[in-house]
Design a protein around this motif. Structure first.
Motif, PDB file in Angstrom:
ATOM      1  N   LEU A  42       0.864  -1.167   0.000  1.00 17.14           N
ATOM      2  CA  LEU A  42       0.000   0.000   0.000  1.00 17.14           C
ATOM      3  C   LEU A  42       0.906   1.223   0.000  1.00 17.14           C
ATOM      4  CD1 LEU A  42      -3.005   0.760   0.094  1.00 17.14           C
ATOM      5  CD2 LEU A  42      -2.765   0.988   2.563  1.00 17.14           C
ATOM      6  N   PHE A  43       0.724   2.066  -1.009  1.00 20.12           N
ATOM      7  CA  PHE A  43       1.546   3.260  -1.174  1.00 20.12           C
ATOM      8  C   PHE A  43       0.725   4.471  -0.765  1.00 20.12           C
ATOM      9  CE2 PHE A  43       2.899   6.884  -3.770  1.00 20.12           C
ATOM     10  CZ  PHE A  43       4.248   6.930  -3.479  1.00 20.12           C
ATOM     11  N   ARG A  44       1.313   5.290   0.112  1.00 14.14           N
ATOM     12  CA  ARG A  44       0.669   6.533   0.558  1.00 14.14           C
ATOM     13  C   ARG A  44       1.659   7.669   0.347  1.00 14.14           C
ATOM     14  NH1 ARG A  44      -0.196   2.987   5.014  1.00 14.14           N
ATOM     15  NH2 ARG A  44      -2.381   2.493   5.332  1.00 14.14           N
ATOM     16  N   ALA A  45       1.157   8.798  -0.093  1.00 14.08           N
ATOM     17  CA  ALA A  45       2.015   9.975  -0.243  1.00 14.08           C
ATOM     18  C   ALA A  45       1.215  11.226   0.076  1.00 14.08           C
ATOM     19  CB  ALA A  45       2.577  10.060  -1.654  1.00 14.08           C
ATOM     20  N   ILE A  46       1.869  12.166   0.726  1.00 14.13           N
ATOM     21  CA  ILE A  46       1.244  13.436   1.085  1.00 14.13           C
ATOM     22  C   ILE A  46       2.139  14.549   0.545  1.00 14.13           C
ATOM     23  CG2 ILE A  46       0.511  14.937   2.975  1.00 14.13           C
ATOM     24  CD1 ILE A  46       0.305  12.381   4.704  1.00 14.13           C
ATOM     25  N   PRO A  47       1.585  15.451  -0.263  1.00 16.00           N
ATOM     26  CA  PRO A  47       2.408  16.563  -0.769  1.00 16.00           C
ATOM     27  C   PRO A  47       2.702  17.561   0.357  1.00 16.00           C
ATOM     28  CG  PRO A  47       0.136  16.776  -1.520  1.00 16.00           C
ATOM     29  CD  PRO A  47       0.220  15.489  -0.764  1.00 16.00           C
ATOM     30  N   PHE A  48       3.870  18.188   0.299  1.00 18.88           N
ATOM     31  CA  PHE A  48       4.199  19.207   1.294  1.00 18.88           C
ATOM     32  C   PHE A  48       5.149  20.226   0.660  1.00 18.88           C
ATOM     33  CE2 PHE A  48       7.764  16.314   1.800  1.00 18.88           C
ATOM     34  CZ  PHE A  48       8.834  17.157   1.998  1.00 18.88           C
ATOM     35  N   LYS A  49       5.259  21.346   1.314  1.00 20.21           N
ATOM     36  CA  LYS A  49       6.200  22.394   0.919  1.00 20.21           C
ATOM     37  C   LYS A  49       6.998  22.743   2.163  1.00 20.21           C
ATOM     38  CE  LYS A  49       4.946  25.509  -2.047  1.00 20.21           C
ATOM     39  NZ  LYS A  49       4.367  26.665  -2.735  1.00 20.21           N
ATOM     40  N   ASP A  50       8.327  22.655   2.077  1.00 18.07           N
ATOM     41  CA  ASP A  50       9.136  22.940   3.262  1.00 18.07           C
ATOM     42  C   ASP A  50       9.357  24.445   3.423  1.00 18.07           C
ATOM     43  OD1 ASP A  50      11.230  23.713   1.598  1.00 18.07           O
ATOM     44  OD2 ASP A  50      12.440  21.928   1.992  1.00 18.07           O
ATOM     45  N   GLU A  51      10.099  24.813   4.484  1.00 17.92           N
ATOM     46  CA  GLU A  51      10.292  26.232   4.793  1.00 17.92           C
ATOM     47  C   GLU A  51      11.091  26.972   3.718  1.00 17.92           C
ATOM     48  OE1 GLU A  51      13.531  23.797   6.543  1.00 17.92           O
ATOM     49  OE2 GLU A  51      11.377  23.734   6.812  1.00 17.92           O
ATOM     50  N   ASN A  52      11.779  26.264   2.852  1.00 18.13           N
ATOM     51  CA  ASN A  52      12.534  26.888   1.764  1.00 18.13           C
ATOM     52  C   ASN A  52      11.724  26.971   0.478  1.00 18.13           C
ATOM     53  OD1 ASN A  52      14.870  27.179   3.369  1.00 18.13           O
ATOM     54  ND2 ASN A  52      15.367  25.022   3.002  1.00 18.13           N
ATOM     55  N   GLY A  53      10.439  26.556   0.544  1.00 19.01           N
ATOM     56  CA  GLY A  53       9.581  26.622  -0.632  1.00 19.01           C
ATOM     57  C   GLY A  53       9.759  25.447  -1.575  1.00 19.01           C
ATOM     58  N   ILE A  54      10.438  24.421  -1.132  1.00 16.66           N
ATOM     59  CA  ILE A  54      10.664  23.252  -1.987  1.00 16.66           C
ATOM     60  C   ILE A  54       9.489  22.287  -1.826  1.00 16.66           C
ATOM     61  CG2 ILE A  54      12.149  21.272  -2.433  1.00 16.66           C
ATOM     62  CD1 ILE A  54      14.487  22.984  -1.382  1.00 16.66           C
ATOM     63  N   ASN A  55       8.908  21.950  -2.966  1.00 10.85           N
ATOM     64  CA  ASN A  55       7.794  21.000  -2.961  1.00 10.85           C
ATOM     65  C   ASN A  55       8.328  19.577  -2.898  1.00 10.85           C
ATOM     66  OD1 ASN A  55       5.788  22.953  -3.190  1.00 10.85           O
ATOM     67  ND2 ASN A  55       5.942  22.987  -5.414  1.00 10.85           N
ATOM     68  N   GLY A  56       7.594  18.733  -2.213  1.00 11.90           N
ATOM     69  CA  GLY A  56       7.993  17.337  -2.122  1.00 11.90           C
ATOM     70  C   GLY A  56       6.829  16.482  -1.671  1.00 11.90           C
ATOM     71  N   TYR A  57       7.133  15.229  -1.430  1.00  9.66           N
ATOM     72  CA  TYR A  57       6.130  14.278  -0.975  1.00  9.66           C
ATOM     73  C   TYR A  57       6.712  13.450   0.145  1.00  9.66           C
ATOM     74  CZ  TYR A  57       3.872  15.433  -5.347  1.00  9.66           C
ATOM     75  OH  TYR A  57       3.273  16.115  -6.361  1.00  9.66           O
ATOM     76  N   MET A  58       5.900  13.237   1.149  1.00  8.40           N
ATOM     77  CA  MET A  58       6.257  12.294   2.186  1.00  8.40           C
ATOM     78  C   MET A  58       5.509  11.011   1.827  1.00  8.40           C
ATOM     79  SD  MET A  58       5.853  12.333   6.343  1.00  8.40           S
ATOM     80  CE  MET A  58       5.809  14.076   6.333  1.00  8.40           C
ATOM     81  N   ALA A  59       6.259   9.939   1.659  1.00  7.45           N
ATOM     82  CA  ALA A  59       5.636   8.706   1.184  1.00  7.45           C
ATOM     83  C   ALA A  59       5.964   7.538   2.101  1.00  7.45           C
ATOM     84  CB  ALA A  59       6.112   8.401  -0.230  1.00  7.45           C
ATOM     85  N   SER A  60       5.061   6.563   2.084  1.00  4.67           N
ATOM     86  CA  SER A  60       5.315   5.318   2.810  1.00  4.67           C
ATOM     87  C   SER A  60       4.802   4.157   1.967  1.00  4.67           C
ATOM     88  CB  SER A  60       4.630   5.319   4.178  1.00  4.67           C
ATOM     89  OG  SER A  60       3.232   5.223   4.037  1.00  4.67           O
ATOM     90  N   ILE A  61       5.473   3.044   2.106  1.00  2.00           N
ATOM     91  CA  ILE A  61       5.063   1.810   1.440  1.00  2.00           C
ATOM     92  C   ILE A  61       4.948   0.750   2.516  1.00  2.00           C
ATOM     93  CG2 ILE A  61       5.702   0.036  -0.224  1.00  2.00           C
ATOM     94  CD1 ILE A  61       7.275   2.177  -1.749  1.00  2.00           C
ATOM     95  N   THR A  62       3.778   0.127   2.591  1.00  2.00           N
ATOM     96  CA  THR A  62       3.513  -0.875   3.615  1.00  2.00           C
ATOM     97  C   THR A  62       3.249  -2.226   2.964  1.00  2.00           C
ATOM     98  OG1 THR A  62       2.462   0.847   4.947  1.00  2.00           O
ATOM     99  CG2 THR A  62       2.028  -1.436   5.584  1.00  2.00           C
ATOM    100  N   ASP A  63       3.947  -3.242   3.409  1.00  2.00           N
ATOM    101  CA  ASP A  63       3.721  -4.606   2.933  1.00  2.00           C
ATOM    102  C   ASP A  63       2.374  -5.072   3.485  1.00  2.00           C
ATOM    103  OD1 ASP A  63       3.617  -7.386   2.600  1.00  2.00           O
ATOM    104  OD2 ASP A  63       5.730  -7.676   3.054  1.00  2.00           O
ATOM    105  N   ILE A  64       1.456  -5.441   2.610  1.00  5.20           N
ATOM    106  CA  ILE A  64       0.128  -5.888   3.037  1.00  5.20           C
ATOM    107  C   ILE A  64      -0.102  -7.364   2.705  1.00  5.20           C
ATOM    108  CG2 ILE A  64      -0.937  -3.600   3.056  1.00  5.20           C
ATOM    109  CD1 ILE A  64      -2.096  -4.214   0.283  1.00  5.20           C
ATOM    110  N   SER A  65       0.986  -8.133   2.645  1.00  3.87           N
ATOM    111  CA  SER A  65       0.893  -9.571   2.331  1.00  3.87           C
ATOM    112  C   SER A  65      -0.018 -10.296   3.322  1.00  3.87           C
ATOM    113  CB  SER A  65       2.267 -10.229   2.369  1.00  3.87           C
ATOM    114  OG  SER A  65       3.127  -9.640   1.441  1.00  3.87           O
TER     115      SER A  65
END
Length: 183
Positions: A42-65
């Motif tokens: 299961l892939f989850r990602a949340i967009p964010f912008k840091d204090e320097n104005g750089i856009n990115g994503y915080m993501a996680s991958i969870t094994d759901i076997s």
């Protein structure tokens, strides 16, 4: 490339949603291990912008076997139960904790002359049925519902009286002798 080939198109489409700053719900993918085995994740990602104005994503991958294995086992168990329940020649019904029938099998419908859809939709409740009260089965039912114990009893059930007291239609108006095993 870790992504299963059949999931690549879905991942590309979801990536476009991420790039357009859309919130994307968790997505299931399959990844390939080095040994060739496939793992559901299961892939989850949340967009964010840091204090320097750089856009990115915080993501996680969870094994759901384990979850997938448990879901498959549950589906198999439900299929087995449904087959046994539906094909049983024994009249069988399931009640909720308030005494309302939530499911009946075809044998039950034939015995009592009721249509399953109508019977369940009308919410037949055994504790409100005058025929059940007159037959004296309420104490036995209380053992099952309140004490969570099995119980068995024999009685004559007046279908006509039940129809009159509950309003549940039946093609029968006779009395039936029942031996009940309740759990």
């Amino acid at each position: 490339d870790l992504l299963h080939p059949d999931d690549r198109e879905k991942a590309v489409h979801r990536l476009k949603d991420y790039q357009n700053d859309k919130r994307v719900s968790p997505t299931e993918y399959r990844i390939m291990r080095k040994d060739g085995s496939v793992v559901p994740v299961l892939f989850r990602a949340i967009p964010f912008k840091d204090e320097n104005g750089i856009n990115g994503y915080m993501a996680s991958i969870t094994d759901i076997s384990r979850l997938k294995t448990a879901e498959a086992e549950l589906r198999e168990s439900e299929l087995y139960f449904t087959q046994v329940f539906e094909q049983s020649s024994t009249s069988t019904c399931l009640y909720n904790s308030e005494g309302t029938i939530i499911r009946v099998n075809p044998s039950f419908c034939r015995m009592f002359g009721v249509d399953e859809e109508k019977f369940v939709h009308e919410e037949y409740n055994v504790f409100k049925d005058q025929a059940a009260k007159d037959a004296g089965i309420i104490p036995s039912l209380k053992v099952i519902f309140d004490e969570k114990k099995k119980s068995e009893w024999e009685f004559v059930f007046d279908i006509g009286k039940a129809v009159k007291s509950t309003g549940i239609p039946s093609s029968k108006d006779d009395k039936v002798y029942l031996k009940v095993f309740g759990y």
